[in-house]
Design a protein around this motif. Structure first.
Motif, mmCIF file in Angstrom:
data_model
loop_
_atom_site.group_PDB
_atom_site.id
_atom_site.type_symbol
_atom_site.label_atom_id
_atom_site.label_comp_id
_atom_site.label_asym_id
_atom_site.label_seq_id
_atom_site.Cartn_x
_atom_site.Cartn_y
_atom_site.Cartn_z
ATOM 1 N N ASP A 143 0.830 -1.213 0.000
ATOM 2 C CA ASP A 143 0.000 0.000 0.000
ATOM 3 C C ASP A 143 0.857 1.252 0.000
ATOM 4 O O ASP A 143 0.565 2.225 -0.706
ATOM 5 C CB ASP A 143 -0.926 -0.003 1.225
ATOM 6 N N ILE A 144 1.904 1.233 0.812
ATOM 7 C CA ILE A 144 2.779 2.402 0.894
ATOM 8 C C ILE A 144 3.487 2.637 -0.435
ATOM 9 O O ILE A 144 3.615 3.770 -0.899
ATOM 10 C CB ILE A 144 3.783 2.221 2.040
ATOM 11 N N LYS A 145 3.942 1.570 -1.052
ATOM 12 C CA LYS A 145 4.624 1.717 -2.335
ATOM 13 C C LYS A 145 3.676 2.265 -3.391
ATOM 14 O O LYS A 145 4.057 3.125 -4.201
ATOM 15 C CB LYS A 145 5.190 0.371 -2.791
ATOM 16 N N LYS A 146 2.435 1.797 -3.398
ATOM 17 C CA LYS A 146 1.473 2.277 -4.388
ATOM 18 C C LYS A 146 1.229 3.778 -4.222
ATOM 19 O O LYS A 146 1.246 4.538 -5.195
ATOM 20 C CB LYS A 146 0.168 1.498 -4.259
ATOM 21 N N LEU A 147 0.997 4.203 -2.989
ATOM 22 C CA LEU A 147 0.752 5.624 -2.756
ATOM 23 C C LEU A 147 2.003 6.460 -3.035
ATOM 24 O O LEU A 147 1.905 7.584 -3.532
ATOM 25 C CB LEU A 147 0.292 5.844 -1.313
ATOM 26 N N PHE A 148 3.162 5.913 -2.710
ATOM 27 C CA PHE A 148 4.393 6.661 -2.924
ATOM 28 C C PHE A 148 4.626 6.918 -4.412
ATOM 29 O O PHE A 148 4.923 8.049 -4.823
ATOM 30 C CB PHE A 148 5.572 5.892 -2.327
ATOM 31 N N TYR A 149 4.497 5.880 -5.233
ATOM 32 C CA TYR A 149 4.721 6.058 -6.665
ATOM 33 C C TYR A 149 3.566 6.801 -7.330
ATOM 34 O O TYR A 149 3.766 7.481 -8.335
ATOM 35 C CB TYR A 149 4.925 4.698 -7.334
ATOM 36 N N LEU A 150 2.376 6.691 -6.774
ATOM 37 C CA LEU A 150 1.236 7.400 -7.351
ATOM 38 C C LEU A 150 1.344 8.901 -7.126
ATOM 39 O O LEU A 150 1.018 9.698 -8.007
ATOM 40 C CB LEU A 150 -0.063 6.873 -6.742
ATOM 41 N N GLY A 200 5.812 11.119 -3.955
ATOM 42 C CA GLY A 200 6.330 11.648 -2.708
ATOM 43 C C GLY A 200 5.668 12.916 -2.226
ATOM 44 O O GLY A 200 6.168 13.542 -1.283
ATOM 45 N N ASN A 201 4.559 13.317 -2.821
ATOM 46 C CA ASN A 201 3.842 14.514 -2.384
ATOM 47 C C ASN A 201 3.136 14.221 -1.065
ATOM 48 O O ASN A 201 2.209 13.402 -1.001
ATOM 49 C CB ASN A 201 2.831 14.923 -3.455
ATOM 50 N N GLY A 202 3.576 14.882 -0.009
ATOM 51 C CA GLY A 202 3.055 14.569 1.323
ATOM 52 C C GLY A 202 1.578 14.849 1.473
ATOM 53 O O GLY A 202 0.842 14.064 2.085
ATOM 54 N N GLU A 203 1.097 15.957 0.939
ATOM 55 C CA GLU A 203 -0.321 16.298 1.077
ATOM 56 C C GLU A 203 -1.204 15.321 0.318
ATOM 57 O O GLU A 203 -2.259 14.906 0.809
ATOM 58 C CB GLU A 203 -0.563 17.723 0.578
ATOM 59 N N GLU A 204 -0.780 14.923 -0.885
ATOM 60 C CA GLU A 204 -1.568 13.961 -1.651
ATOM 61 C C GLU A 204 -1.573 12.594 -0.972
ATOM 62 O O GLU A 204 -2.593 11.891 -0.989
ATOM 63 C CB GLU A 204 -1.012 13.851 -3.069
ATOM 64 N N MET A 205 -0.461 12.211 -0.376
ATOM 65 C CA MET A 205 -0.437 10.945 0.341
ATOM 66 C C MET A 205 -1.395 10.961 1.531
ATOM 67 O O MET A 205 -2.104 9.990 1.787
ATOM 68 C CB MET A 205 0.980 10.633 0.827
ATOM 69 N N ARG A 206 -1.438 12.075 2.242
ATOM 70 C CA ARG A 206 -2.353 12.186 3.379
ATOM 71 C C ARG A 206 -3.800 12.141 2.906
ATOM 72 O O ARG A 206 -4.659 11.560 3.573
ATOM 73 C CB ARG A 206 -2.077 13.488 4.128
ATOM 74 N N THR A 207 -4.095 12.739 1.747
ATOM 75 C CA THR A 207 -5.464 12.732 1.232
ATOM 76 C C THR A 207 -5.883 11.355 0.767
ATOM 77 O O THR A 207 -6.986 10.870 1.082
ATOM 78 C CB THR A 207 -5.580 13.742 0.081
ATOM 79 N N LEU A 208 -5.010 10.670 0.006
ATOM 80 C CA LEU A 208 -5.354 9.360 -0.531
ATOM 81 C C LEU A 208 -5.306 8.276 0.537
ATOM 82 O O LEU A 208 -5.889 7.203 0.337
ATOM 83 C CB LEU A 208 -4.407 9.004 -1.670
ATOM 84 N N ALA A 209 -4.632 8.530 1.648
ATOM 85 C CA ALA A 209 -4.554 7.511 2.693
ATOM 86 C C ALA A 209 -5.918 7.213 3.283
ATOM 87 O O ALA A 209 -6.155 6.128 3.816
ATOM 88 C CB ALA A 209 -3.604 7.968 3.803
#
Length: 510
Positions: free
Chosen positions: A487-494, A497-506
């Motif tokens: 899951d982390i790898k998917k969000l990271f490559y998607l 590395g944008n921190g705000e987008e990772m927090r939103t998609l999490a």
């Protein structure tokens, strides 16, 4: 899988297999083919239907002649054929495992699944990772432990390499003391969503601390030797411009630098949102300077500066003794009489700031005077930090009337406070950061008043930092389940590395 398909697959395997394994491999495949052929030739009623059901019938050589069988016999026969097919498929799977083990020289895969019963020789084999019952999940699948999520350091001054990719939390009391001016909107948004004031300790942030620590050594050496001398160990200028992609953590790095400096007793003039200096409030043209005054913004920044450094400012005397020029106050116009204000002898910087807060007409002049005073302070190291710095190189939201039906936009350099703090040249330590917004115009490569080679790139999260951030978001109940490594790898490559987008998609991890 037909016998011919296995033979053709065996021919392909022989190309890559080691010669020492051919003999055992050939014997194993021959055994499977023999069993396969015998089972295909021997599927008759005598091997499928019990003898008690075969009363009145001879051995059936044609399996398709179901019209001469009674319904019960037909059901038993179908069940036995299905069981025989499953046994045959299991034997073939064991053969494939043996072939794979010989080729790789290691243990066979944990499971094999055929794509279909009529798959051709060009169809692949899907490998399933089936866990045996009772097997414990591996560490990689469990993800990082949350025991090391937070650092044990009491403050930014104690951060070491062992604290990398951990979080540091400040209390509401410390936030009021060390961030009297407030924090950037992007950080406030994250603190609101996570319901905690925590910063991720990144390697780039520690490098930023070390850079200004060396600059402080250079300043002390210069004061002792009576000149501007930098030590041979330091190759950095006292200015630093944080630059990087959108949402790469520039504002967080600058805020941590402010906290690090203030907790060590430095005098820090912090502007958390430089765009506020170019929009909102009231603005008036100063007749003495020809620039535009913004008294509302001046009073706000003075109140925050006093809240963070009230006791320290009381120990620093005013060294610029010329009178302050008065202007227009916020909605109250000018004062009558003399348009100059002189401070009593022996006044401190705290007295100067308090005067600017009390008298709206002199607030902008006090902010401009502070810029002069900071370059003469000897009681403590001085650092100026400005976030959204690039908004000072474009047009402001203010306009000047040039006729009855025309107006012109006022550039940020025409504002009194921006004009005083925009220049980064000189011996004073100064750290600035670019805004995360693209709506600031196109900037030149070399900004006016900015020394060369002072850009300090801030990259987006790497995989380790993204993993720490995702585990932190899970601890703050942003994710409904604990994110796995995949899951982390998917969000990271998607998100790159944008921190705000990772927090939103999490939030969508289910």
């Amino acid at each position: 899988m037909a016998a011919g398909s296995v033979q053709r697959s065996f021919a392909k395997v022989c190309v890559a297999v080691r010669p020492t394994c051919l003999r055992s491999l050939a014997a194993r495949v021959e055994e499977i083919l023999t069993v396969d052929g015998s089972q295909r030739a021997g599927v008759t009623d005598s091997t499928v239907i019990p003898e008690t059901v075969q009363t009145g019938y001879d051995r059936i050589d044609n399996p398709q002649s179901s019209s001469i069988c009674n319904p019960r016999s037909e059901g038993l026969r179908s069940e036995a054929i299905s069981q025989g097919a499953r046994t045959l498929q299991r034997d073939r799977a064991n053969a494939i495992r043996s072939v794979g083990g010989l080729l790789r020289g290691g243990p066979p895969p944990r499971g094999i699944k055929f794509m279909s019963a009529v798959a051709s020789e060009h169809d692949g084999i899907l490998v399933e990772e089936e866990k045996p019952s009772g097997e414990e999940p591996s560490v990689e699948e469990e993800g990082p432990e949350q025991n090391s999520l937070y650092t044990s350091a009491e403050g930014p001054a104690e951060f070491t390499a062992a604290d990398l990719n951990r979080y540091y939390t400040i209390s509401s009391e410390d936030a009021a003391v060390y961030f009297g001016e407030g924090l950037p909107p992007s950080l406030m948004k994250e603190f609101e969503e996570t319901r905690e004031r925590s910063f991720l300790i990144r390697a780039r942030v520690l490098e930023l601390f070390d850079r200004f620590k060396r600059c402080q050594v250079d300043t002390l050496q210069a004061s002792e030797e009576g000149g501007r001398v930098r030590s041979p160990a330091s190759k950095h200028k006292p200015q630093c411009l944080l630059d990087g992609f959108i949402k790469s953590g520039k504002s967080a790095a600058l805020a941590m630098l402010v906290h690090w400096a203030r907790i060590q007793g430095w005098l820090v003039f912090y502007v958390p949102c430089a765009r506020d200096w170019t929009s909102g409030g009231m603005y008036y043209k100063n007749e003495h300077t020809g620039l535009y005054d913004t008294p509302v913004q001046a009073k706000t920044i003075l109140e925050g500066f006093l809240k963070s450094h009230g006791s320290l400012l009381a120990t620093i005397p005013c060294r610029v003794l010329k009178p302050l020029q008065l202007g227009e106050g916020a909605g109250v116009g000018k004062l009558r009489g003399s348009q100059e204000l002189s401070l009593p002898e022996g006044s401190t910087l705290k007295d100067l700031v308090e005067k600017g807060i009390a008298v709206s007409q002199v607030a902008v002049s006090v902010v401009v005077r502070i810029r002069e005073e900071l370059s003469r302070v000897k009681e403590a190291p001085v650092l100026i930090c400005v976030d959204e710095y690039n908004s000072w190189f474009t047009f402001s939201h203010f306009h000047e009337s040039t006729g009855t039906r025309s107006r012109r936009p006022i550039h940020a350099r025409e504002l009194s406070m921006v004009n005083a703090f925009r220049n980064m040249e000189g011996p004073l330590m100064m750290a600035t950061a670019f805004s995360s917004s693209l709506a600031v115009g196109k900037l030149p490569v070399q900004l006016p008043g900015v020394p060369k080679n002072v850009r300090f790139p801030i990259q987006r999260y790497n995989l380790e930092e993204a993993t720490a951030a995702m585990m932190y978001y899970h601890s703050r109940k942003i994710t409904s389940k604990e994110p796995s490594k995949e899951d982390i790898k998917k969000l990271f490559y998607l998100t790159n590395g944008n921190g705000e987008e990772m927090r939103t998609l999490a939030r969508f991890l289910g």
